[in-house]
Design a protein around this motif. Sequence first.
Motif, PDB file in Angstrom:
ATOM      1  N   LYS A 104      82.931  -2.258 -20.706  1.00  0.00           N
ATOM      2  CA  LYS A 104      83.361  -1.040 -21.382  1.00  0.00           C
ATOM      3  C   LYS A 104      84.235  -0.156 -20.498  1.00  0.00           C
ATOM      4  O   LYS A 104      85.147   0.508 -20.986  1.00  0.00           O
ATOM      5  N   LEU A 105      83.944  -0.158 -19.204  1.00  0.00           N
ATOM      6  CA  LEU A 105      84.762   0.640 -18.283  1.00  0.00           C
ATOM      7  C   LEU A 105      85.868  -0.181 -17.627  1.00  0.00           C
ATOM      8  O   LEU A 105      86.663   0.353 -16.863  1.00  0.00           O
ATOM      9  N   ASN A 158      87.157   6.813  -9.148  1.00  0.00           N
ATOM     10  CA  ASN A 158      87.628   6.337 -10.459  1.00  0.00           C
ATOM     11  C   ASN A 158      86.472   6.039 -11.406  1.00  0.00           C
ATOM     12  O   ASN A 158      86.593   6.185 -12.619  1.00  0.00           O
ATOM     13  N   VAL A 159      85.337   5.617 -10.832  1.00  0.00           N
ATOM     14  CA  VAL A 159      84.166   5.299 -11.653  1.00  0.00           C
ATOM     15  C   VAL A 159      83.758   6.502 -12.482  1.00  0.00           C
ATOM     16  O   VAL A 159      83.509   6.404 -13.689  1.00  0.00           O
ATOM     17  N   TRP A 160      83.706   7.658 -11.842  1.00  0.00           N
ATOM     18  CA  TRP A 160      83.230   8.862 -12.527  1.00  0.00           C
ATOM     19  C   TRP A 160      84.289   9.421 -13.461  1.00  0.00           C
ATOM     20  O   TRP A 160      83.973  10.017 -14.485  1.00  0.00           O
ATOM     21  N   VAL A 161      85.556   9.213 -13.116  1.00  0.00           N
ATOM     22  CA  VAL A 161      86.635   9.620 -14.021  1.00  0.00           C
ATOM     23  C   VAL A 161      86.553   8.796 -15.297  1.00  0.00           C
ATOM     24  O   VAL A 161      86.633   9.330 -16.419  1.00  0.00           O
ATOM     25  N   LYS A 162      86.386   7.482 -15.137  1.00  0.00           N
ATOM     26  CA  LYS A 162      86.251   6.591 -16.296  1.00  0.00           C
ATOM     27  C   LYS A 162      84.997   6.925 -17.103  1.00  0.00           C
ATOM     28  O   LYS A 162      85.007   6.912 -18.340  1.00  0.00           O
ATOM     29  N   MET A 163      83.908   7.209 -16.385  1.00  0.00           N
ATOM     30  CA  MET A 163      82.644   7.499 -17.043  1.00  0.00           C
ATOM     31  C   MET A 163      82.745   8.764 -17.895  1.00  0.00           C
ATOM     32  O   MET A 163      82.262   8.813 -19.029  1.00  0.00           O
ATOM     33  N   GLU A 164      83.366   9.775 -17.351  1.00  0.00           N
ATOM     34  CA  GLU A 164      83.518  11.029 -18.088  1.00  0.00           C
ATOM     35  C   GLU A 164      84.384  10.822 -19.327  1.00  0.00           C
ATOM     36  O   GLU A 164      84.087  11.349 -20.402  1.00  0.00           O
ATOM     37  N   LYS A 165      85.444  10.058 -19.165  1.00  0.00           N
ATOM     38  CA  LYS A 165      86.345   9.797 -20.289  1.00  0.00           C
ATOM     39  C   LYS A 165      85.630   9.001 -21.376  1.00  0.00           C
ATOM     40  O   LYS A 165      85.736   9.315 -22.566  1.00  0.00           O
ATOM     41  N   MET A 219      73.377   7.367 -23.075  1.00  0.00           N
ATOM     42  CA  MET A 219      73.912   6.462 -22.060  1.00  0.00           C
ATOM     43  C   MET A 219      72.938   6.435 -20.889  1.00  0.00           C
ATOM     44  O   MET A 219      72.771   7.424 -20.180  1.00  0.00           O
ATOM     45  N   ALA A 220      72.275   5.304 -20.695  1.00  0.00           N
ATOM     46  CA  ALA A 220      71.207   5.201 -19.698  1.00  0.00           C
ATOM     47  C   ALA A 220      71.685   5.570 -18.295  1.00  0.00           C
ATOM     48  O   ALA A 220      70.995   6.269 -17.555  1.00  0.00           O
ATOM     49  N   PHE A 221      72.862   5.093 -17.920  1.00  0.00           N
ATOM     50  CA  PHE A 221      73.359   5.343 -16.565  1.00  0.00           C
ATOM     51  C   PHE A 221      73.550   6.825 -16.311  1.00  0.00           C
ATOM     52  O   PHE A 221      73.197   7.348 -15.261  1.00  0.00           O
ATOM     53  N   LEU A 222      74.092   7.518 -17.302  1.00  0.00           N
ATOM     54  CA  LEU A 222      74.358   8.946 -17.127  1.00  0.00           C
ATOM     55  C   LEU A 222      73.082   9.776 -17.158  1.00  0.00           C
ATOM     56  O   LEU A 222      73.045  10.882 -16.634  1.00  0.00           O
ATOM     57  N   SER A 223      72.033   9.256 -17.773  1.00  0.00           N
ATOM     58  CA  SER A 223      70.780  10.004 -17.827  1.00  0.00           C
ATOM     59  C   SER A 223      70.166  10.157 -16.442  1.00  0.00           C
ATOM     60  O   SER A 223      69.410  11.085 -16.186  1.00  0.00           O
ATOM     61  N   THR A 224      70.482   9.244 -15.530  1.00  0.00           N
ATOM     62  CA  THR A 224      69.960   9.317 -14.164  1.00  0.00           C
ATOM     63  C   THR A 224      71.059   9.564 -13.141  1.00  0.00           C
ATOM     64  O   THR A 224      70.782   9.658 -11.943  1.00  0.00           O
ATOM     65  N   HIS A 225      72.302   9.663 -13.589  1.00  0.00           N
ATOM     66  CA  HIS A 225      73.420   9.899 -12.685  1.00  0.00           C
ATOM     67  C   HIS A 225      74.277  11.028 -13.243  1.00  0.00           C
ATOM     68  O   HIS A 225      75.256  10.785 -13.948  1.00  0.00           O
ATOM     69  N   PRO A 226      73.901  12.276 -12.945  1.00  0.00           N
ATOM     70  CA  PRO A 226      74.652  13.415 -13.471  1.00  0.00           C
ATOM     71  C   PRO A 226      76.097  13.420 -13.027  1.00  0.00           C
ATOM     72  O   PRO A 226      76.433  13.008 -11.918  1.00  0.00           O
ATOM     73  N   GLN A 227      76.955  13.863 -13.941  1.00  0.00           N
ATOM     74  CA  GLN A 227      78.379  13.906 -13.644  1.00  0.00           C
ATOM     75  C   GLN A 227      78.780  15.277 -13.122  1.00  0.00           C
ATOM     76  O   GLN A 227      77.988  16.203 -13.076  1.00  0.00           O
TER      77      GLN A 227
END
Length: 300
Positions: A132-133, A226-233, A241-249
């Motif tokens: 997805k990313l 870039n990971v977090w830029v892609k994630m935010e987008k 989103m499981a990853f974001l629930s434990t990895h705050p942006q």
Amino acid sequence: MKSQLFVRLSALIVAFSGISLLQGCANTTQAGAVGINRTQLLVIPSAQINQQAAEGFSKLSQEAAKQSKLNKDAAMTKRVRGIGERLIKHVPVFREDAAQWAWEINVFESDEMNAFCAPGGKIGFYTGIIRKLQLTDDEIAAIMGHEIAHALREHSREKASQKGVANMVLQTATSLDKSGAVGSLGGIGLEMLVHLPNSRAMELESDVMGLELMARAGYDPRNAANVWVKMEKYSSGKQNMAFLSTHPQGEDRISLLESKVPSVMPLYEEAIASNANKSAVENITRAAAPRKKSTRNSKK
């Protein structure tokens, strides 16, 4: 009565905190080039946490295998494991004993956007986050390096220790209390012991350690953010989103990564130069190796 109880609870919290600091304060890793040196409260044996993690990872892998969702994509599995192996070679920089861990890397076929490294070196990557990313090798290395850092720093053990000490305070206070006021005041101990340092601090130090690991392994640290830029987008307007629930942006997270790049760039450049030299030596060795004569038509 409440004021007296407050004084007693405060003294109790200080006493337990003092004992915990004397018995459990440690630093699980060396500072590395990025300088991670925060002391940690660690009163629960690491063997206990690691065993639980290994059992959980084994169960997860077995369930995935039953559903034909374990390492299903051979090319992706080879790619992820190759990146992981390069990163793991450099974990002794932060802690020498980690080189002896029973490392495992599995890829789970799932739309879920998630990745983890459980205590003791059990790495799981979900195909959803890669596809997805559209992650590059550098970006996979950034995520995996971050997750490995959690394991090296034993953040799960640290959180469990904090919670355990806080519960001891509350249980002891409850047994001493005759007025029933602990229900309203007992939370003071939990606030003091559980929420400092908070998960955010652990996340950020894992970002920075992961940055160093990827640089040492020859992955460009300039691409980590870039990971977090892609994630935010991608996550814009999405939920669960499981990853974001434990990895705050956050912009400060991206800024921190970018600010640390200059400190690890020499490591990356050294790794690239070393890899180039190895390739050159291999090519020379290959070219100098005597060729076997063909046996075709040797018989008349």
